[in-house]
Design a protein around this motif. Structure first.
Motif, PDB file in Angstrom:
ATOM      1  N   GLY A  20       0.814  -1.206   0.000  1.00 44.60           N
ATOM      2  CA  GLY A  20       0.000   0.000   0.000  1.00 44.60           C
ATOM      3  C   GLY A  20       0.844   1.250   0.000  1.00 44.60           C
ATOM      4  N   PRO A  21       0.172   2.406   0.063  1.00 41.53           N
ATOM      5  CA  PRO A  21       0.867   3.693   0.056  1.00 41.53           C
ATOM      6  C   PRO A  21       1.810   3.819   1.245  1.00 41.53           C
ATOM      7  N   LEU A  22       2.993   4.341   1.004  1.00 48.56           N
ATOM      8  CA  LEU A  22       3.994   4.493   2.062  1.00 48.56           C
ATOM      9  C   LEU A  22       3.768   5.722   2.929  1.00 48.56           C
ATOM     10  N   ASP A  23       3.037   6.699   2.409  1.00 46.69           N
ATOM     11  CA  ASP A  23       2.856   7.938   3.167  1.00 46.69           C
ATOM     12  C   ASP A  23       1.669   7.896   4.133  1.00 46.69           C
ATOM     13  N   GLY A  24       1.017   6.736   4.244  1.00 44.66           N
ATOM     14  CA  GLY A  24      -0.092   6.597   5.180  1.00 44.66           C
ATOM     15  C   GLY A  24      -1.383   7.223   4.716  1.00 44.66           C
ATOM     16  N   SER A  25      -1.434   7.674   3.461  1.00 44.55           N
ATOM     17  CA  SER A  25      -2.632   8.342   2.959  1.00 44.55           C
ATOM     18  C   SER A  25      -3.637   7.371   2.347  1.00 44.55           C
ATOM     19  N   GLY A  26      -3.367   6.084   2.446  1.00 44.13           N
ATOM     20  CA  GLY A  26      -4.260   5.096   1.849  1.00 44.13           C
ATOM     21  C   GLY A  26      -5.626   5.102   2.504  1.00 44.13           C
ATOM     22  N   CYS A  27      -6.641   4.828   1.712  1.00 39.75           N
ATOM     23  CA  CYS A  27      -7.981   4.798   2.279  1.00 39.75           C
ATOM     24  C   CYS A  27      -8.141   3.530   3.117  1.00 39.75           C
ATOM     25  N   GLU A  28      -9.210   3.482   3.844  1.00 40.64           N
ATOM     26  CA  GLU A  28      -9.451   2.366   4.762  1.00 40.64           C
ATOM     27  C   GLU A  28      -9.788   1.067   4.023  1.00 40.64           C
ATOM     28  N   GLU A  29     -10.230   1.166   2.799  1.00 39.58           N
ATOM     29  CA  GLU A  29     -10.643  -0.020   2.053  1.00 39.58           C
ATOM     30  C   GLU A  29      -9.425  -0.874   1.676  1.00 39.58           C
ATOM     31  N   VAL A  30      -9.578  -2.180   1.851  1.00 40.74           N
ATOM     32  CA  VAL A  30      -8.520  -3.130   1.507  1.00 40.74           C
ATOM     33  C   VAL A  30      -9.000  -3.977   0.336  1.00 40.74           C
ATOM     34  N   ILE A  31      -8.157  -4.106  -0.671  1.00 42.01           N
ATOM     35  CA  ILE A  31      -8.447  -4.957  -1.820  1.00 42.01           C
ATOM     36  C   ILE A  31      -7.768  -6.298  -1.578  1.00 42.01           C
ATOM     37  N   VAL A  32      -8.523  -7.368  -1.710  1.00 46.40           N
ATOM     38  CA  VAL A  32      -7.976  -8.704  -1.503  1.00 46.40           C
ATOM     39  C   VAL A  32      -7.737  -9.356  -2.854  1.00 46.40           C
ATOM     40  N   MET A  33      -6.474  -9.733  -3.099  1.00 48.51           N
ATOM     41  CA  MET A  33      -6.090 -10.453  -4.309  1.00 48.51           C
ATOM     42  C   MET A  33      -5.783 -11.890  -3.913  1.00 48.51           C
TER      43      MET A  33
END
Length: 149
Positions: A20-33
């Motif tokens: 995920g994003p390294l700057d912590g700005s990722g949204c709460e949603e997690v995509i499962v692959m």
């Protein structure tokens, strides 16, 4: 009644399973692959195989491989474009195994192939030195398709 899903063969299990994003700005949603979606990307984009070869390796029809691959690309794009966390887990798969023989003590066992081999060792003597027993004259294994398990 629906037909049960066939297991897809994979050759790679990642050590790191969350991206995920390294700057912590990722949204709460997690995509499962799933593991087989990751395997489809690895075979097509890293190994450079065509869809028929990939489908054969994963033990699925070409059309099934295309669906798996398309879904994997969509999830990667969604993760990158929308700064979502990508988590690798689950799926309907089997890990490729091949019959191996220890070069030190001669023990024969079912060994994992692909990146899992670095953890594999002889169950009898603990040696990491082994090879496939199905090798042909050209040094390629008939069981797993690799030069060395």
């Amino acid at each position: 009644m629906a037909r049960p899903k066939k297991h897809r063969k994979i050759y790679y299990v990642p050590n790191i399973k969350i991206y995920g994003p390294l700057d912590g700005s990722g949204c709460e949603e997690v995509i499962v692959m799933t593991y087989e979606e990751l395997e489809s990307l690895r075979l097509m984009d890293l190994e450079g195989l065509d869809q028929n070869e990939c489908a054969d390796k994963m033990l699925v029809a070409r059309s099934t491989f295309q669906r798996i691959y398309t879904e994997a690309k969509r999830k990667i794009a969604d993760s990158i474009v929308n700064a979502k966390v990508l988590k690798i887990e689950g799926g309907n798969f089997i890990i490729n195994k091949c019959t191996a023989k220890c070069l030190k003590c001669g023990e024969v066992w079912e060994a994992a192939t692909g990146n899992l081999v670095s953890n594999e060792k002889c169950p009898k003597c603990g040696s990491h030195e082994f090879s496939c027993i199905h090798k042909s004259e050209n040094g390629i294994c008939k069981g797993c398709g690799r030069g060395r398990c």
